[in-house]
Design an enzyme around this catalytic site. Structure first.
Site: not given
Ligand code: 13P
Length: 270
Positions: A192, A31, A232, A116, A114, A29, A186
């Protein structure tokens, strides 16, 4: 039969390979990262890589670069999708992209819900259920994200929360269509942050979700919905996480942005 007994049976089936939870997914992903030049150089690098036949390799770029994926991945094993879509055919929805437009560029997956999107853009389970349903109707695989925040994890208060996210998010899909949904667990506290859920935490939560899916939707469906882990994931931890029971793949943010790291992750899963 109590939850512990069911878990034991599933574990045994997994170990014996009876439980064909389907294929394995490695999903990146991106983003809101990358520019055109960076996308092209990433694709140039990965296009010639010999990815494991059995694994689904999926990249989810920003909308603006989908055309590059369509142009360059025509003969590649790598699939791609969108990070969001609006559940209408077309219309006056300024700033949104419809599944039709996503399909136009060959997108076959869509991330839905997601954290976010839920937290920054206030998307609730009711809207998300429409998105999941629109994906299914239009032959796009929804990667439906669920996950608790740190507070819920620390208070051991996350099980019911995950159940309600699944129940509400999948409420407009039924029967065999449910088998086309992919769930991504997640935990928000792991996204992150560099702090992944431990393999034991992943295993416990994935088995809990699996038990719920079986109880809620029956054996035939509950056993085959893939459950990906995200948060992560990187080359250094991907193997131990892959060995946790109940993991059908990964949704990877930061470590999917760099071609070498994405390839390394895939090599570890070969
Ligand atoms: P990270 O792998 O950067 O922690 O992000 C995970 C994520 O949100 C994938 O959709």
């Amino acid at each position: 039969m109590d939850v512990k007994e069911i878990r034991e049976i599933i574990r045994k089936e997994l170990v014996e390979g009876i439980l064909q939870t389907q294929d394995f997914y490695v999903v990146g992903n991106w983003k809101m990262y990358k520019n055109k030049h960076e996308v092209i150089s990433f694709l140039d690098k990965v296009i010639s890589h010999d990815f494991k036949e059995k694994n689904h390799i999926v990249i989810i770029p920003p909308f603006s670069y989908l055309y590059l994926f369509e142009e360059r991945l025509r003969y590649s094993k790598i699939e791609y999708g969108v990070q969001n879509l609006y559940p209408k055919d077309e219309g006056a929805y300024t700033g949104e992209i419809s599944y039709r437009q996503a399909l136009d560029f060959g997108a076959r997956y869509a991330i839905v819900g997601h954290s976010e999107r839920r937290n920054i853009f206030n998307e609730d389970n009711s809207l998300l259920s429409e998105k999941v349903s629109a994906c299914i109707k239009n032959n796009i695989k929804p990667i439906f994200c669920i996950g608790e925040d740190l507070n819920k994890r620390q208070n051991n208060d996350y099980h019911d929360f995950l159940i309600s996210q699944i129940r509400e998010g999948l409420s407009l899909v039924s029967g065999k269509d449910l088998q086309r949904v992919i769930i991504a667990y997640e935990p928000i506290w792991a996204i992150g942050t560099g702090v992944n859920a431990t393999p034991a935490q992943v295993e416990e939560t994935h088995m809990f979700i699996r038990n719920f899916l079986i109880q809620e939707y029956g054996d035939e469906t509950g056993k085959v919905i893939p459950i990906l882990y995200g948060g992560s994931v990187k080359p250094a931890n991907v193997l131990e996480l892959a060995l946790a029971d109940g993991v059908s793949g990964f949704l990877i943010g930061g470590a999917s942005l760099d071609a070498d790291s994405f390839i390394e992750i895939n090599n570890k899963l070969n």
